[in-house]
Design a protein around this motif. Structure first.
Motif, PDB file in Angstrom:
ATOM      1  N   CYS A 124       0.807  -1.223   0.000  1.00 44.91           N
ATOM      2  CA  CYS A 124       0.000   0.000   0.000  1.00 44.91           C
ATOM      3  C   CYS A 124       0.838   1.269   0.000  1.00 44.91           C
ATOM      4  O   CYS A 124       0.298   2.369   0.093  1.00 44.91           O
ATOM      5  CB  CYS A 124      -0.944  -0.012   1.206  1.00 44.91           C
ATOM      6  SG  CYS A 124      -2.195  -1.297   1.078  1.00 44.91           S
ATOM      7  N   GLY A 125       2.166   1.127  -0.076  1.00 42.32           N
ATOM      8  CA  GLY A 125       3.037   2.291  -0.129  1.00 42.32           C
ATOM      9  C   GLY A 125       3.211   2.993   1.207  1.00 42.32           C
ATOM     10  O   GLY A 125       3.573   4.167   1.244  1.00 42.32           O
ATOM     11  N   ILE A 126       2.960   2.295   2.305  1.00 43.51           N
ATOM     12  CA  ILE A 126       3.130   2.891   3.636  1.00 43.51           C
ATOM     13  C   ILE A 126       4.580   2.707   4.052  1.00 43.51           C
ATOM     14  O   ILE A 126       5.051   1.590   4.224  1.00 43.51           O
ATOM     15  CB  ILE A 126       2.171   2.252   4.663  1.00 43.51           C
ATOM     16  CG1 ILE A 126       0.719   2.502   4.232  1.00 43.51           C
ATOM     17  CG2 ILE A 126       2.443   2.786   6.070  1.00 43.51           C
ATOM     18  CD1 ILE A 126      -0.314   1.737   5.030  1.00 43.51           C
ATOM     19  N   ALA A 127       5.282   3.820   4.210  1.00 39.34           N
ATOM     20  CA  ALA A 127       6.710   3.799   4.545  1.00 39.34           C
ATOM     21  C   ALA A 127       6.899   4.449   5.918  1.00 39.34           C
ATOM     22  O   ALA A 127       7.497   5.506   6.040  1.00 39.34           O
ATOM     23  CB  ALA A 127       7.512   4.513   3.468  1.00 39.34           C
ATOM     24  N   ASP A 128       6.366   3.797   6.957  1.00 37.67           N
ATOM     25  CA  ASP A 128       6.335   4.392   8.288  1.00 37.67           C
ATOM     26  C   ASP A 128       7.506   4.007   9.181  1.00 37.67           C
ATOM     27  O   ASP A 128       7.574   4.413  10.332  1.00 37.67           O
ATOM     28  CB  ASP A 128       5.017   4.047   8.980  1.00 37.67           C
ATOM     29  CG  ASP A 128       4.826   2.560   9.203  1.00 37.67           C
ATOM     30  OD1 ASP A 128       5.565   1.755   8.587  1.00 37.67           O
ATOM     31  OD2 ASP A 128       3.934   2.190   9.992  1.00 37.67           O
ATOM     32  N   CYS A 129       8.428   3.218   8.667  1.00 38.33           N
ATOM     33  CA  CYS A 129       9.647   2.863   9.404  1.00 38.33           C
ATOM     34  C   CYS A 129      10.748   2.637   8.365  1.00 38.33           C
ATOM     35  O   CYS A 129      10.476   2.609   7.160  1.00 38.33           O
ATOM     36  CB  CYS A 129       9.434   1.630  10.275  1.00 38.33           C
ATOM     37  SG  CYS A 129       9.187   0.097   9.357  1.00 38.33           S
ATOM     38  N   LEU A 130      11.947   2.462   8.821  1.00 34.62           N
ATOM     39  CA  LEU A 130      13.074   2.314   7.889  1.00 34.62           C
ATOM     40  C   LEU A 130      12.904   1.087   6.994  1.00 34.62           C
ATOM     41  O   LEU A 130      13.218   1.135   5.797  1.00 34.62           O
ATOM     42  CB  LEU A 130      14.393   2.241   8.669  1.00 34.62           C
ATOM     43  CG  LEU A 130      15.666   2.168   7.821  1.00 34.62           C
ATOM     44  CD1 LEU A 130      15.771   3.348   6.860  1.00 34.62           C
ATOM     45  CD2 LEU A 130      16.887   2.097   8.732  1.00 34.62           C
ATOM     46  N   LEU A 131      12.389  -0.003   7.542  1.00 31.34           N
ATOM     47  CA  LEU A 131      12.236  -1.236   6.762  1.00 31.34           C
ATOM     48  C   LEU A 131      11.276  -1.041   5.590  1.00 31.34           C
ATOM     49  O   LEU A 131      11.607  -1.353   4.444  1.00 31.34           O
ATOM     50  CB  LEU A 131      11.759  -2.365   7.681  1.00 31.34           C
ATOM     51  CG  LEU A 131      11.637  -3.745   7.070  1.00 31.34           C
ATOM     52  CD1 LEU A 131      12.965  -4.217   6.512  1.00 31.34           C
ATOM     53  CD2 LEU A 131      11.128  -4.727   8.119  1.00 31.34           C
TER      54      LEU A 131
END
Length: 189
Positions: free
Chosen positions: A101-108
């Protein structure tokens, strides 16, 4: 030196990620990120509650850098860093869904998002059974973005006699997907 990112997320099978890390060749510059949930699974599966102790016990050399999953500004979070390949082993359904879903909420998840946008190899090893329709749709969505979906599916060959050999087989298959040379299993003749 080729730059390789290994993510270890909070799915069962943490040992697969650790064994994959140990098997990576020395000619790679390796960046490792444990998700926050991976640290919890580490406690439950391996009776380890200190990530620094696990890193120390891996007895790894200077070509490996451990990064904090909360450091969204780390080098691997940028396409200009130029990471060559990435794998997330194991991949939790939570991590897979965020990436899909394109959620980039942490480095991983940010690093995975970068690999997709830069059209660089990203391998995900989802660890779940059975797979829901939602998980399958997310895998299909990622597969259409050229992400390698490679769950740890067992092979039943006569020369595999124990769990360690089975894990070597899985790691070898993942290395094959990422075009990393190895001799972890006997090839079909």
């Amino acid at each position: 030196m080729e730059k390789f990112i290994l993510g270890i997320s909070g799915a069962s099978g943490i040992n697969l990620g650790l064994r994959f890390l140990k098997a990576l060749p020395d000619d790679l510059q390796i960046y490792v990120v444990f998700s926050q949930n991976a640290k919890q699974v580490l406690l439950k599966e391996m009776r380890q509650n200190n990530i620094q102790e696990v890193q120390k016990n891996l007895s790894l050399t200077s070509h490996i850098t451990f990064l904090d999953s909360t450091d969204i500004g780390a080098n691997i979070a940028s396409g200009s860093f130029g990471a060559d390949k990435m794998a997330i082993i194991p991949t939790s359904m939570n991590t897979l869904a965020k990436i899909a879903c394109g959620i980039a909420d942490c480095l991983l998840t940010r690093a995975a998002s970068v690999m997709i946008k830069e059209s660089r190899p990203l391998l995900l090893a989802p660890r779940e059974l059975p797979l829901s329709s939602i998980a399958l749709e997310n895998m299909l969505k990622l597969s259409k973005c050229n992400t390698i979906i490679a769950p740890p599916i067992l092979g039943y060959y006569a020369d595999i006699k124990n769990l360690e050999q089975m894990e070597d087989f899985l790691i070898g298959k993942w290395f094959d997907c990422l075009k990393i040379q190895h001799s972890l299993y006997r090839r079909w003749q």
